[in-house]
Scaffold this motif. Sequence first.
Motif, PDB file in Angstrom:
ATOM      1  N   SER A  20      91.712  37.141  46.389  1.00  0.00           N
ATOM      2  CA  SER A  20      90.579  38.347  46.436  1.00  0.00           C
ATOM      3  C   SER A  20      90.637  39.125  45.840  1.00  0.00           C
ATOM      4  N   ASP A  21      89.600  40.428  45.676  1.00  0.00           N
ATOM      5  CA  ASP A  21      89.781  41.688  44.702  1.00  0.00           C
ATOM      6  C   ASP A  21      89.616  43.034  45.663  1.00  0.00           C
ATOM      7  N   ASP A  22      89.104  43.928  45.193  1.00  0.00           N
ATOM      8  CA  ASP A  22      88.808  45.121  46.566  1.00  0.00           C
ATOM      9  C   ASP A  22      87.794  44.941  46.502  1.00  0.00           C
ATOM     10  N   ASN A  23      86.889  43.787  46.857  1.00  0.00           N
ATOM     11  CA  ASN A  23      85.384  43.904  46.690  1.00  0.00           C
ATOM     12  C   ASN A  23      84.859  42.034  47.692  1.00  0.00           C
ATOM     13  N   TYR A  24      85.339  41.582  46.697  1.00  0.00           N
ATOM     14  CA  TYR A  24      85.631  40.220  47.349  1.00  0.00           C
ATOM     15  C   TYR A  24      86.429  38.838  47.855  1.00  0.00           C
ATOM     16  N   TYR A  25      86.316  38.155  48.661  1.00  0.00           N
ATOM     17  CA  TYR A  25      86.873  36.334  48.742  1.00  0.00           C
ATOM     18  C   TYR A  25      86.529  35.744  47.888  1.00  0.00           C
ATOM     19  N   TYR A  26      87.540  34.929  47.437  1.00  0.00           N
ATOM     20  CA  TYR A  26      87.241  34.157  46.179  1.00  0.00           C
ATOM     21  C   TYR A  26      87.047  32.563  47.449  1.00  0.00           C
ATOM     22  N   SER A  54      81.212  39.635  34.685  1.00  0.00           N
ATOM     23  CA  SER A  54      81.728  41.096  33.947  1.00  0.00           C
ATOM     24  C   SER A  54      83.226  40.169  34.145  1.00  0.00           C
ATOM     25  N   ARG A  55      83.706  41.161  33.318  1.00  0.00           N
ATOM     26  CA  ARG A  55      84.948  39.926  32.582  1.00  0.00           C
ATOM     27  C   ARG A  55      85.979  39.994  33.450  1.00  0.00           C
ATOM     28  N   ASP A  56      85.572  41.197  34.781  1.00  0.00           N
ATOM     29  CA  ASP A  56      86.563  41.380  35.644  1.00  0.00           C
ATOM     30  C   ASP A  56      86.385  39.922  36.967  1.00  0.00           C
ATOM     31  N   MET A  57      84.930  39.680  37.027  1.00  0.00           N
ATOM     32  CA  MET A  57      84.721  38.535  37.792  1.00  0.00           C
ATOM     33  C   MET A  57      84.755  37.061  36.781  1.00  0.00           C
ATOM     34  N   LEU A  58      85.309  37.116  36.006  1.00  0.00           N
ATOM     35  CA  LEU A  58      85.695  36.128  35.081  1.00  0.00           C
ATOM     36  C   LEU A  58      86.787  35.505  34.826  1.00  0.00           C
ATOM     37  N   THR A  59      88.072  37.466  35.209  1.00  0.00           N
ATOM     38  CA  THR A  59      89.101  36.864  35.239  1.00  0.00           C
ATOM     39  C   THR A  59      89.293  36.473  36.488  1.00  0.00           C
ATOM     40  N   GLN A  60      89.378  36.754  38.154  1.00  0.00           N
ATOM     41  CA  GLN A  60      89.164  36.445  38.666  1.00  0.00           C
ATOM     42  C   GLN A  60      88.902  34.584  39.475  1.00  0.00           C
ATOM     43  N   LEU A  61      87.593  34.681  38.849  1.00  0.00           N
ATOM     44  CA  LEU A  61      87.798  32.892  38.781  1.00  0.00           C
ATOM     45  C   LEU A  61      87.956  32.151  37.945  1.00  0.00           C
ATOM     46  N   LEU A  62      89.209  32.450  37.035  1.00  0.00           N
ATOM     47  CA  LEU A  62      89.874  31.790  36.082  1.00  0.00           C
ATOM     48  C   LEU A  62      91.343  31.656  36.604  1.00  0.00           C
TER      49      LEU A  62
END
Length: 189
Positions: A20-26, A54-62
């Motif tokens: 997760s990050d501040d906003n979402y669970y992955y 967003s770059r942050d979302m892409l980074t989380q997915l990777l």
Amino acid sequence: MQFICYRGVPGMGRTVAIPSDDNYYYVLVRQLFYWQHAYENCLRMNGTLASVESRDMLTQLLLVMGENKDEPVEHIWVSGRLNMTKDPNTELVTYLWLNPVNGKRLPDPKTDGEHLYGIYMPPWLDEEFSMDNPCLNLDRQDHLNGLVYGMSCDTPQYSICIIEKTGHKPMENAIEASEIPSGQHGIEP
């Protein structure tokens, strides 16, 4: 050198934290789905198919794709569909990538050029857009480098659902979603 070995007790598995990050669970869905079924599966989990807006979302997915202990995931479905329009007067055909969750257009180098100031553009494969490949796919090239491109929607592959944080973890829904009988919405690996 001394060491201690032990055998784990059946049923005493460790709880795995959901990335997760501040906003979402992955939530990585390790069941092969066609794009539409992956999209619907995420909705059933009270989430959405992951996006690359967003770059942050892409980074989380990777990170979720690569830091999987079983085996890294190389390809996932992401939220994007190709929309084709044709001007009846000029016969000009225009292709636009849209996020079906929010209706936003996804910037791409074919439509927007290589540089958009102040707007994030995901890393696209240099290929012509075609209605033969109208569903958006993310490939993990290496640790933090990805590539997005269109793919045939009936290609079975994994997906990542993002679930907005609302005070509780989506573990129960994630488990139920991964146990959908393959004859209904998934494809056996």
